[in-house]
Structures are given as C-alpha cells and as structure tokens.
Design a protein around this motif. Sequence first.
Motif, PDB file in Angstrom:
ATOM      1  N   ASP A  64      37.983 -16.864  17.593  1.00  0.00           N
ATOM      2  CA  ASP A  64      39.007 -15.827  17.487  1.00  0.00           C
ATOM      3  C   ASP A  64      38.359 -14.529  17.945  1.00  0.00           C
ATOM      4  O   ASP A  64      37.593 -13.910  17.197  1.00  0.00           O
ATOM      5  CB  ASP A  64      39.486 -15.722  16.035  1.00  0.00           C
ATOM      6  N   SER A  78      39.399 -11.668  18.221  1.00  0.00           N
ATOM      7  CA  SER A  78      39.783 -10.470  17.482  1.00  0.00           C
ATOM      8  C   SER A  78      38.921 -10.262  16.240  1.00  0.00           C
ATOM      9  O   SER A  78      39.014  -9.217  15.587  1.00  0.00           O
ATOM     10  CB  SER A  78      41.264 -10.523  17.076  1.00  0.00           C
ATOM     11  N   ASP A  79      38.073 -11.237  15.914  1.00  0.00           N
ATOM     12  CA  ASP A  79      37.204 -11.177  14.738  1.00  0.00           C
ATOM     13  C   ASP A  79      35.749 -11.090  15.196  1.00  0.00           C
ATOM     14  O   ASP A  79      35.226 -12.034  15.788  1.00  0.00           O
ATOM     15  CB  ASP A  79      37.428 -12.410  13.876  1.00  0.00           C
ATOM     16  N   ASP A 118      32.835 -11.111  13.596  1.00  0.00           N
ATOM     17  CA  ASP A 118      31.919 -12.097  13.022  1.00  0.00           C
ATOM     18  C   ASP A 118      32.083 -13.453  13.696  1.00  0.00           C
ATOM     19  O   ASP A 118      31.103 -14.168  13.932  1.00  0.00           O
ATOM     20  CB  ASP A 118      32.158 -12.227  11.517  1.00  0.00           C
ATOM     21  N   ASN A 119      33.320 -13.817  14.017  1.00  0.00           N
ATOM     22  CA  ASN A 119      33.587 -15.079  14.699  1.00  0.00           C
ATOM     23  C   ASN A 119      32.990 -15.076  16.097  1.00  0.00           C
ATOM     24  O   ASN A 119      32.426 -16.084  16.557  1.00  0.00           O
ATOM     25  CB  ASN A 119      35.101 -15.299  14.754  1.00  0.00           C
ATOM     26  N   HIS A 156      34.636  -6.801  21.327  1.00  0.00           N
ATOM     27  CA  HIS A 156      33.773  -7.662  20.520  1.00  0.00           C
ATOM     28  C   HIS A 156      32.864  -8.525  21.388  1.00  0.00           C
ATOM     29  O   HIS A 156      31.657  -8.651  21.123  1.00  0.00           O
ATOM     30  CB  HIS A 156      34.619  -8.569  19.625  1.00  0.00           C
TER      31      HIS A 156
END
Length: 249
Positions: free
Chosen positions: A63, A65-66, A68-69, A121
């Motif tokens: 993902d 948008s995350d 950490d992911n 990200h």
Amino acid sequence: MNSYDFKDRVAVVTGGANGIGAAVVERLAQSGARVAIWDMDISAPEARVTGLPSDQVLLVQTDVSDLDNVLAAAQATEERFGLIDVLINSAGIAGPAAPLAEYPVDMWRKVQAVNVDGTFHTCRAVIPGMVARGYGRIVNIASIAGKEGNPNASAYSSSKAAVIAMTKSLGKEMSQYDIAVNCITPATAQTRILEQVSAEFIEYMRGKIPRGRFVTVDEVASMVLWIASAENSFTTGAVFDLSGGRATY
C-alpha cells in the motif's frame, strides 16, 4: 523495438501487476532487469507478468499510501535482490468524476494519499540507497491532467500536478549524483483505471487527443525504459509529454 541494457539492475515498479506498470515490468525483465512489483492487489497479475521467469520477478503486496508498508517492501526487495537501482512510480487511482464543489472529501483524500503521498513514500524509501551508491533512475507516471486540468477531475488533476512539481524538485536535489528523476505525462491509456469513470468521460478524453486514440501501454513502456536507462545520463527534473499532440510542451 529499441533495447536497453538493464543487466544487473534491480527495478521497482509500483502498480506493476496490471496496466502501464505491467507493460513496464515486462520490458524491464526482457531487458535483463530483476523487477520487484509493489502493488496493492497481487492476486491476479496480467499474463505478461506471470509469464516472466520467477527468479526475475518479486511480487510484494504494498500500500504505497502507507510509509511503513513501503519501507517493508523496500526491505523485502533488498533482501531478495540486494539493492534498488530503478524506481517506476506507476501506482495510481483516478477517483470519481464530480464537480469540485460536490467532490467527496474522503475520495479527495484517498486520491492524494495514493497518487501524491505514494510517490513521496517510495522516493523517500529508495533515495538513501541510490545516493550511497551514486546511481539511480526514478520515473514518475504523472498525467496530461497535471498540466491542463480535467473538468470534474479536480482530485486527480491536482494530484498529478503535485507529482510533476515533486519530480522537478527532487530532480534538482539529486542533480549532483548520477541519479535522474523525471516524469511522463501520458494522455489516457486503455487500462483498468477507465473502469472508475463514466463512458461519457472516456469519450470526452478521447476527443481531446489529436491522434484520435488512447496511448497504448506498450508505447508508454517504450518511453519509460529510455528515461530509466543508464543512457539517460544528463536529463533530470524533466517532464516528457506523451499526449498524442494534446500538449506540445
């Protein structure tokens, strides 16, 4: 079809299971690269992806948008392939078609989270390694909508304009290294993203392209591969048009 040497290179393609991303994955693998696909949905990749040698391709459910992911995906990629040389940011969503005054706030935020935050990200995750090695290529998939703005698509248009500006800024930041950061602004391509908009909107978009058709994913992949290659050793922070004549800048 032109060929570029990606032997011993490791590439990440976000949204690489389908559409433009899948076409880029296929061309990169055919050119010798090992490719990590970071995609939210890896359950049913296109045949052009599943037909590639398993030792060349890594699927990582991600993902974008995350943060950490994304960092976890980068770690998984480096554990498998050792490093990341190339990043292609192809993951994106269109959002619904609606006037700005009626645009759903939750969908506005989701479009920005995927298209803008996702690009931020992934770039943030790979840049330190590229700087440490003194080499890297980043290609962000923006859109003609980011140049011109499409009516009833304020969220998407705004997000792609942000990607263009981010590319220019990061390209200048990385100019002291052999790290090229560029983006492309394709017109509408015939991909699954069209399932998110109405038939009327699709015809409106087609009518704005002087060539009278949508760009193919293979045409997009051809441009991306040169921009992502070592041969692109000078141009950075640039916006490459791929709009079939709709824009000439």
